[in-house]
Structures are given as structure tokens and as C-alpha cells.
Design a protein around this motif. Structure first.
Motif, short mmCIF file in Angstrom:
data_model
loop_
_atom_site.label_atom_id
_atom_site.label_comp_id
_atom_site.label_asym_id
_atom_site.label_seq_id
_atom_site.Cartn_x
_atom_site.Cartn_y
_atom_site.Cartn_z
N GLN A 94 1.02 -1.20 -0.14
CA GLN A 94 -0.11 -0.05 -0.12
C GLN A 94 0.97 1.30 0.06
O GLN A 94 1.86 1.32 0.61
CB GLN A 94 -0.87 0.12 1.22
CG GLN A 94 -1.73 -0.99 1.50
CD GLN A 94 -2.63 -0.99 2.62
OE1 GLN A 94 -3.48 -0.11 2.72
NE2 GLN A 94 -2.61 -1.95 3.53
N THR A 95 0.45 2.47 -0.70
CA THR A 95 1.23 3.47 -0.66
C THR A 95 1.78 3.97 0.50
O THR A 95 2.89 4.22 0.61
CB THR A 95 0.43 4.74 -1.52
OG1 THR A 95 -0.39 4.03 -2.66
CG2 THR A 95 1.20 5.87 -1.80
N ASN A 96 0.80 4.21 1.64
CA ASN A 96 1.28 4.71 2.77
C ASN A 96 1.90 3.94 3.88
O ASN A 96 1.84 4.23 5.09
CB ASN A 96 -0.02 5.54 3.28
CG ASN A 96 -1.37 4.51 3.44
OD1 ASN A 96 -1.54 3.72 2.65
ND2 ASN A 96 -1.69 4.75 4.55
N MET A 97 1.72 2.65 3.36
CA MET A 97 2.19 1.62 4.40
C MET A 97 3.61 1.00 3.91
O MET A 97 4.91 1.52 4.08
CB MET A 97 1.39 0.44 4.49
CG MET A 97 -0.03 0.86 5.04
SD MET A 97 0.00 1.19 6.77
CE MET A 97 -1.59 1.69 6.99
N CYS A 98 3.58 -0.09 3.53
CA CYS A 98 5.05 -1.04 2.97
C CYS A 98 5.68 -0.16 1.79
O CYS A 98 6.96 -0.06 1.78
CB CYS A 98 4.59 -2.35 2.34
SG CYS A 98 3.91 -3.27 3.89
N VAL A 99 4.97 0.50 1.02
CA VAL A 99 5.68 1.27 -0.15
C VAL A 99 6.66 2.44 0.71
O VAL A 99 7.65 2.65 0.47
CB VAL A 99 4.82 1.81 -1.19
CG1 VAL A 99 5.45 2.91 -2.04
CG2 VAL A 99 4.37 0.68 -2.06
N GLU A 100 5.67 3.25 1.34
CA GLU A 100 6.46 4.43 2.01
C GLU A 100 7.34 4.00 3.01
O GLU A 100 8.55 4.62 2.98
CB GLU A 100 5.42 5.25 2.77
CG GLU A 100 5.90 6.47 3.58
CD GLU A 100 4.66 7.27 4.06
OE1 GLU A 100 5.36 8.35 4.88
OE2 GLU A 100 3.53 7.34 3.86
N THR A 101 7.09 3.00 3.78
CA THR A 101 8.15 2.59 4.79
C THR A 101 9.49 2.11 4.17
O THR A 101 10.44 2.60 4.32
CB THR A 101 7.81 1.31 5.59
OG1 THR A 101 6.43 1.98 6.32
CG2 THR A 101 8.59 1.07 6.56
N THR A 102 9.36 1.42 2.85
CA THR A 102 10.60 0.85 2.10
C THR A 102 11.42 2.17 1.53
O THR A 102 12.47 2.20 1.72
CB THR A 102 10.13 -0.13 1.20
OG1 THR A 102 9.40 -1.27 1.72
CG2 THR A 102 11.15 -0.56 0.24
N ALA A 103 10.44 2.91 1.18
CA ALA A 103 11.27 4.31 0.31
C ALA A 103 11.87 5.06 1.57
O ALA A 103 13.04 5.56 1.23
CB ALA A 103 10.15 5.20 -0.14
N ARG A 104 11.13 5.13 2.69
CA ARG A 104 11.80 5.95 3.83
C ARG A 104 13.18 5.22 4.16
O ARG A 104 14.21 6.05 4.42
CB ARG A 104 10.85 6.14 5.27
CG ARG A 104 10.01 7.22 4.81
CD ARG A 104 9.04 7.27 6.14
NE ARG A 104 7.86 8.15 5.90
CZ ARG A 104 8.01 9.32 6.37
NH1 ARG A 104 9.19 9.92 6.73
NH2 ARG A 104 6.90 10.02 6.11
N MET A 105 13.14 3.98 4.51
CA MET A 105 14.15 3.45 5.02
C MET A 105 15.44 3.35 3.65
O MET A 105 16.65 3.49 4.16
CB MET A 105 13.82 1.94 5.14
CG MET A 105 15.14 0.99 5.89
SD MET A 105 14.42 -0.22 6.79
CE MET A 105 16.03 -0.76 7.61
N TYR A 117 20.35 5.27 -0.21
CA TYR A 117 19.91 4.93 -1.87
C TYR A 117 18.98 6.26 -2.44
O TYR A 117 18.28 7.07 -1.75
CB TYR A 117 18.93 3.82 -1.98
CG TYR A 117 19.71 2.48 -1.55
CD1 TYR A 117 20.43 1.86 -2.54
CD2 TYR A 117 19.58 1.98 -0.30
CE1 TYR A 117 21.08 0.64 -2.23
CE2 TYR A 117 20.07 0.78 0.18
CZ TYR A 117 20.96 0.28 -0.83
OH TYR A 117 21.39 -0.68 -0.35
N GLN A 118 19.16 6.47 -3.72
CA GLN A 118 18.38 7.49 -4.22
C GLN A 118 17.12 6.84 -4.69
O GLN A 118 17.07 5.63 -5.52
CB GLN A 118 19.12 7.97 -5.51
CG GLN A 118 20.28 8.76 -5.42
CD GLN A 118 20.91 9.21 -6.87
OE1 GLN A 118 20.87 8.55 -7.83
NE2 GLN A 118 21.65 10.14 -6.59
N VAL A 119 16.06 6.95 -4.02
CA VAL A 119 14.73 6.45 -4.32
C VAL A 119 13.86 7.17 -5.13
O VAL A 119 13.64 8.46 -5.08
CB VAL A 119 14.10 6.20 -2.94
CG1 VAL A 119 12.85 5.37 -3.12
CG2 VAL A 119 14.90 5.69 -2.01
#
Length: 197
Positions: A122-133, A139-141
Motif C-alpha cells: 500500500q502507498t502509505n504503508m509498505c511502499v512508504e516505509t521501504t522508500a523512507r528506509m 539510496y536514491q529512491v
């Protein structure tokens, strides 16, 4: 936006369980088409692809292993295995793909990957958490927002937000906070076509 031949595509939790009415109203019905187009573009160019699967241990979750909901959606499953050694499957129990098996950070580093685009659910869950980390790890995300989707959500104090509201909040937080460059599928594909070596 500049990407390289070695920029990875990280495909988060595109699983059949997210079709379950359990989750409620979803946003962005075009997300699946955009995800499929990006996987195709990455594979045809020989770029690395990471497929991430959430193997929930929660008894209530449609994403539990052994349930049909744990399986990737057919359009993703049909595309798996087409990237050879440039592909990996990461299994996780939590929001971040960096806390999975095999170790995503180690795989990216071993492959000399310093940049990745993240798509999925989900955009605001696993996608966002992976992007933040990913941003925290250096990394360039890149986040093509229209290649993600989420669901309406209830919070504290009687607050409730739509999937669109939550997606916009994710985009503002990630882009404004410099965790990721938020863009569109079209812009990412354009960058991919002119990628440097």
C-alpha cells in the motif's frame, strides 16, 4: 530525472489478498496497469527487478502463507523469472522490504545498485516505509505515485482519510522530506528510455 541501467525496480506486495473486500475502498484503479508496464520496461531493458511478498503471520490477514491471498496477482506472477540473475524475491513479515529474506540491502549492494524505483501496495504503508528506509540507507529512491495504491483508513479521534488523501500525504512527506523523488509512471518511463550507462 536521471536513472541508470543498474537502477532497480522494487515491486512491493502486489498480492491477491489485496483484492479482498476486507481492506475497504481502494484508490487509483490504474495502479496495476502502471506496475505491469514498468515491470515490462525494466525486464526488456535487462534492469534488476525485486519482487517483494508480505508473508503475514497475523491470523486475520488475507496475506497469510498457505492462503490464495498470499500469491502474487496473476500479472505479476506471469512476469516473475524473466530477469534471470537480475531478479530476486524478498519475503517479509513487516512493512519495510529491508527487513526481509534475503537481505535487500545486501543484495542491492552486491549488485552495485545505488538507486531504485518503488511501486506496489500500500502507498502509505509498505511502499512508504521501504522508500523512507531506502532514503535513510543512502539510496536514491524514486516513487512513481500512480504505480501504487492504498485504501481508506480510520485513525484516532474519529479521523478518517481516503486512499487519495493518504497517497497525497505520502507523496508530500517523501518528496518534501527528501526521502524520495516522487514522479509519475510516464516520467519514469521517459527517463528509462534515455538512461545513461
Amino acid at each position: 530525472m536521471d536513472i541508470t541501467q543498474n537502477t532497480a525496480l522494487v515491486v512491493i506486495d502486489v498480492q491477491q489478498g489485496f483484492e479482498d473486500p476486507f481492506w475497504g475502498n481502494r484508490n487509483n484503479p490504474s495502479a496495476d496497469d502502471n506496475i505491469a508496464v514498468l515491470i515490462d520496461a525494466w525486464q526488456s531493458a535487462g534492469r534488476p527487478v525485486v519482487f517483494v511478498r508480505h508473508d503475514s503471520e497475523e491470523t486475520w490477514s488475507p496475506l497469510r502463507p498457505g492462503q490464495s491471498g498470499n500469491d502474487f496477482k496473476p500479472y505479476v506472477e506471469d512476469r516473475r523469472g524473466k530477469s534471470g540473475s537480475r531478479e530476486v524475491l524478498v519475503s517479509k513479515l513487516v512493512n519495510s522490504a529491508f527487513y526481509g529474506t534475503p537481505d535487500l540491502d545486501a543484495w542491492l549492494k552486491a549488485s552495485d545498485i545505488t538507486q531504485f524505483a518503488v511501486v506496489g501496495i500500500q502507498t502509505n504503508m509498505c511502499v512508504e516505509t521501504t522508500a523512507r528506509m531506502g532514503g535513510n540507507l543512502g539510496y536514491q529512491v524514486i516513487l512513481p505515485l500512480d504505480a501504487t495504491h492504498t485504501f481508506d483508513l480510520k485513525g484516532p479521534f474519529g479521523w478518517q482519510r481516503s486512499g487519495d488523501d493518504l497517497s497525497r500525504a505520502t507523496a508530500v512527506s517523501l518528496h518534501g522530506g527528501r526521502f524520495a523523488e516522487v514522479t509519475t509512471t510516464e516520467e519514469l518511463l521517459k527517463a528509462a528510455r534515455t538512461a545513461r550507462d
